[in-house]
Design a protein around this motif. Structure first.
Motif, PDB file in Angstrom:
ATOM      1  N   LYS A   1      -7.444   4.998  36.230  1.00  0.00           N
ATOM      2  CA  LYS A   1      -6.929   4.665  34.512  1.00  0.00           C
ATOM      3  C   LYS A   1      -5.894   3.750  34.843  1.00  0.00           C
ATOM      4  O   LYS A   1      -4.714   4.315  35.354  1.00  0.00           O
ATOM      5  CB  LYS A   1      -6.302   5.981  33.903  1.00  0.00           C
TER       6      LYS A   1
ATOM      7  N   LEU B   1      -6.900   6.999  24.654  1.00  0.00           N
ATOM      8  CA  LEU B   1      -5.594   6.264  24.364  1.00  0.00           C
ATOM      9  C   LEU B   1      -5.521   6.737  23.064  1.00  0.00           C
ATOM     10  O   LEU B   1      -6.338   5.379  23.071  1.00  0.00           O
ATOM     11  CB  LEU B   1      -4.116   5.908  25.244  1.00  0.00           C
TER      12      LEU B   1
ATOM     13  N   ASP C   1      -0.603   9.578  34.594  1.00  0.00           N
ATOM     14  CA  ASP C   1      -1.203   9.774  33.883  1.00  0.00           C
ATOM     15  C   ASP C   1      -2.204   9.092  34.931  1.00  0.00           C
ATOM     16  O   ASP C   1      -3.449   9.015  34.104  1.00  0.00           O
ATOM     17  CB  ASP C   1      -1.304   9.601  33.024  1.00  0.00           C
TER      18      ASP C   1
ATOM     19  N   HIS D   1       2.056   5.010  36.718  1.00  0.00           N
ATOM     20  CA  HIS D   1       1.720   6.107  35.764  1.00  0.00           C
ATOM     21  C   HIS D   1       1.194   7.635  36.439  1.00  0.00           C
ATOM     22  O   HIS D   1       0.526   7.504  36.980  1.00  0.00           O
ATOM     23  CB  HIS D   1       1.071   5.794  34.221  1.00  0.00           C
TER      24      HIS D   1
ATOM     25  N   TRP E   1     -15.567  14.379  27.807  1.00  0.00           N
ATOM     26  CA  TRP E   1     -14.955  14.211  28.580  1.00  0.00           C
ATOM     27  C   TRP E   1     -15.779  13.591  29.529  1.00  0.00           C
ATOM     28  O   TRP E   1     -15.683  11.868  29.741  1.00  0.00           O
ATOM     29  CB  TRP E   1     -14.467  15.161  29.760  1.00  0.00           C
TER      30      TRP E   1
ATOM     31  N   PHE F   1      -9.674   9.147  20.772  1.00  0.00           N
ATOM     32  CA  PHE F   1      -9.513   9.409  22.021  1.00  0.00           C
ATOM     33  C   PHE F   1     -10.158   9.441  22.775  1.00  0.00           C
ATOM     34  O   PHE F   1     -11.286  10.115  23.404  1.00  0.00           O
ATOM     35  CB  PHE F   1      -8.326  10.157  22.678  1.00  0.00           C
TER      36      PHE F   1
ATOM     37  N   GLU G   1     -13.583   8.452  25.775  1.00  0.00           N
ATOM     38  CA  GLU G   1     -13.555   9.199  27.257  1.00  0.00           C
ATOM     39  C   GLU G   1     -14.688   8.865  27.238  1.00  0.00           C
ATOM     40  O   GLU G   1     -15.286   7.318  27.217  1.00  0.00           O
ATOM     41  CB  GLU G   1     -13.945  10.891  26.387  1.00  0.00           C
TER      42      GLU G   1
ATOM     43  N   GLN H   1     -11.497   5.478  30.957  1.00  0.00           N
ATOM     44  CA  GLN H   1     -12.372   6.898  31.001  1.00  0.00           C
ATOM     45  C   GLN H   1     -13.837   6.891  30.776  1.00  0.00           C
ATOM     46  O   GLN H   1     -14.629   8.489  30.977  1.00  0.00           O
ATOM     47  CB  GLN H   1     -11.828   7.579  29.480  1.00  0.00           C
TER      48      GLN H   1
ATOM     49  N   TRP I   1     -12.522  12.601  22.919  1.00  0.00           N
ATOM     50  CA  TRP I   1     -12.006  13.980  23.884  1.00  0.00           C
ATOM     51  C   TRP I   1     -11.606  15.143  22.643  1.00  0.00           C
ATOM     52  O   TRP I   1     -12.324  16.412  23.587  1.00  0.00           O
ATOM     53  CB  TRP I   1     -10.517  13.298  24.362  1.00  0.00           C
TER      54      TRP I   1
ATOM     55  N   PHE J   1      -7.233   2.333  29.973  1.00  0.00           N
ATOM     56  CA  PHE J   1      -7.267   4.345  30.474  1.00  0.00           C
ATOM     57  C   PHE J   1      -8.349   4.344  30.471  1.00  0.00           C
ATOM     58  O   PHE J   1      -9.145   5.309  29.633  1.00  0.00           O
ATOM     59  CB  PHE J   1      -6.008   4.321  29.135  1.00  0.00           C
TER      60      PHE J   1
ATOM     61  N   ASN K   1     -14.531  15.024  34.917  1.00  0.00           N
ATOM     62  CA  ASN K   1     -14.324  13.847  34.429  1.00  0.00           C
ATOM     63  C   ASN K   1     -14.917  12.936  34.945  1.00  0.00           C
ATOM     64  O   ASN K   1     -16.255  13.558  34.484  1.00  0.00           O
ATOM     65  CB  ASN K   1     -13.033  13.461  34.685  1.00  0.00           C
TER      66      ASN K   1
ATOM     67  N   TRP L   1     -10.453  15.730  37.884  1.00  0.00           N
ATOM     68  CA  TRP L   1      -9.086  14.999  37.209  1.00  0.00           C
ATOM     69  C   TRP L   1      -7.614  15.826  37.819  1.00  0.00           C
ATOM     70  O   TRP L   1      -7.826  16.489  38.511  1.00  0.00           O
ATOM     71  CB  TRP L   1      -9.097  15.753  35.817  1.00  0.00           C
TER      72      TRP L   1
HETATM   73  N1  DDQ Z   1      -9.106  13.943  30.157  1.00  0.00           N
HETATM   74  O1  DDQ Z   1      -9.702  13.177  30.593  1.00  0.00           O
HETATM   75  C1  DDQ Z   1      -8.226  14.234  30.969  1.00  0.00           C
HETATM   76  C2  DDQ Z   1      -9.908  14.559  29.004  1.00  0.00           C
HETATM   77  C3  DDQ Z   1      -7.441  13.546  28.543  1.00  0.00           C
HETATM   78  C4  DDQ Z   1      -6.140  12.672  29.784  1.00  0.00           C
HETATM   79  C5  DDQ Z   1      -5.552  13.433  28.461  1.00  0.00           C
HETATM   80  C6  DDQ Z   1      -4.051  12.658  29.025  1.00  0.00           C
HETATM   81  C7  DDQ Z   1      -3.117  11.664  27.997  1.00  0.00           C
HETATM   82  C8  DDQ Z   1      -2.232  11.583  28.910  1.00  0.00           C
HETATM   83  C9  DDQ Z   1      -1.270  10.348  28.460  1.00  0.00           C
HETATM   84  C10 DDQ Z   1      -0.047   9.305  29.487  1.00  0.00           C
HETATM   85  C11 DDQ Z   1      -0.291   8.221  28.277  1.00  0.00           C
HETATM   86  C12 DDQ Z   1       0.042   7.385  29.529  1.00  0.00           C
END
Ligand code: DDQ
Ligand code: CA
Length: 260
Positions: free
Chosen positions: A246, A64, A226, A224, A133, A91, A93, A49, A107, A47, A178, A192
């Motif tokens: 991601k 995540l 996201d 997904h 971020w 989380f 970033e 970041q 995050w 994921f 982001n 984002w």
């Molecule tokens: N951010 O990166 C924009 C700061 C936060 C993103 C948060 C997204 C969470 C989504 C979770 C989804 C699981 C697959």
């Protein structure tokens, strides 16, 4: 000096005003497209970041809670050569390099981890207010985004905030900045949940151009909602620009095309 008549002065004023406002009226921010030079495998469980390129390798920060990590990745294969997990409650970033350190934001945990570039051992932590971020650096400072339209500049050794700049596009604040990358004197920022990268003038915060990456990984290929575009890395030596997203299965070297 020649005394000019009232109508002539008025005409002159009108011309001056027109000249002053013309750039505003015409200045729709240019939009650039892209060409894929090459693509590489990317861990579809990452994921993404944070992303940067250093000395022949990619470094990636993933997010995540319970799945956040910092990794060293082989570009050609996408193979993870080295990795450290961040504590399961954070989380992950943006990440960037400063000398022989990697700095990794979180995050909402207001904590950054400073790791040794070679061993990935934790060197120290520091805290900062608000969200974390994206993160990048120039020769003097770190620059971070926090989801707002403001970019913060931090001292890379004390991590104290030095100043902020407000990012605007066509005169309006641009939020959701982001992942970041410092490229040849400008800041590139993923916006984002869009397929766009903003080219930001670090001095004024003005968005001088957009990079539209629509179609790079088409909607149906995204695993997904996201799974958005996120991750910009620049190989300054070979002038190669890499982007990914991601949970994306591929990472792309792209070339920008002329504004349309
Ligand atoms: N951010 O990166 C924009 C700061 C936060 C993103 C948060 C997204 C969470 C989504 C979770 C989804 C699981 C697959
Ligand atoms: Ca980056």
């Amino acid at each position: 000096m020649q005394p000019s008549s009232f109508p002539r002065r008025l005409a002159l004023l009108a011309a001056l005003a027109a000249a002053a406002f013309a750039p505003l009226a015409l200045a729709a921010t240019p939009v650039q497209g892209y060409k894929v030079v090459r693509s590489y495998p990317h861990d579809p469980d990452a994921f993404t970041q944070g992303l940067f390129f250093h000395d022949g390798f990619l470094y990636e920060g993933t997010g995540l809670r319970g799945r956040s990590s910092v990794r060293k990745v082989e570009l050609e294969t996408g193979r993870v050569l080295q990795a450290v997990e961040l504590p399961p409650e954070v989380f992950g970033e943006g990440i960037t390099r400063w000398g022989d350190r990697i700095i990794a934001l979180t995050w909402q945990e207001q904590t950054a981890f400073v790791l040794d570039l070679k061993t990935f051992k934790l060197w120290r932590k520091f805290s900062y207010p608000g969200e974390g971020w994206g993160l990048a650096h120039n020769e003097r400072e770190l620059v971070m985004s926090d989801g707002s339209a403001e970019l913060r500049f931090l001292d890379p050794l004390s991590f104290k905030e030095l100043r902020r700049v407000k990012v605007t596009a066509d005169g309006r604040p641009l939020t959701q900045l982001n992942e970041l990358e410092w490229v040849e004197g400008e800041i590139l920022a993923n916006v984002w949940q869009t397929d766009r990268i903003a080219r930001i003038d670090p001095k004024t915060g003005r968005v001088t151009g957009w990079i539209d990456l629509t179609g790079l990984l088409a909607g149906p290929q995204r695993p997904h909602p996201d799974a958005v575009l996120n991750g910009i890395a620049y190989d300054a030596k070979a002038k190669r620009l890499f982007v990914t997203g991601k949970l994306w299965p591929r990472l792309y070297e792209i070339q920008l095309t002329a504004p349309r």
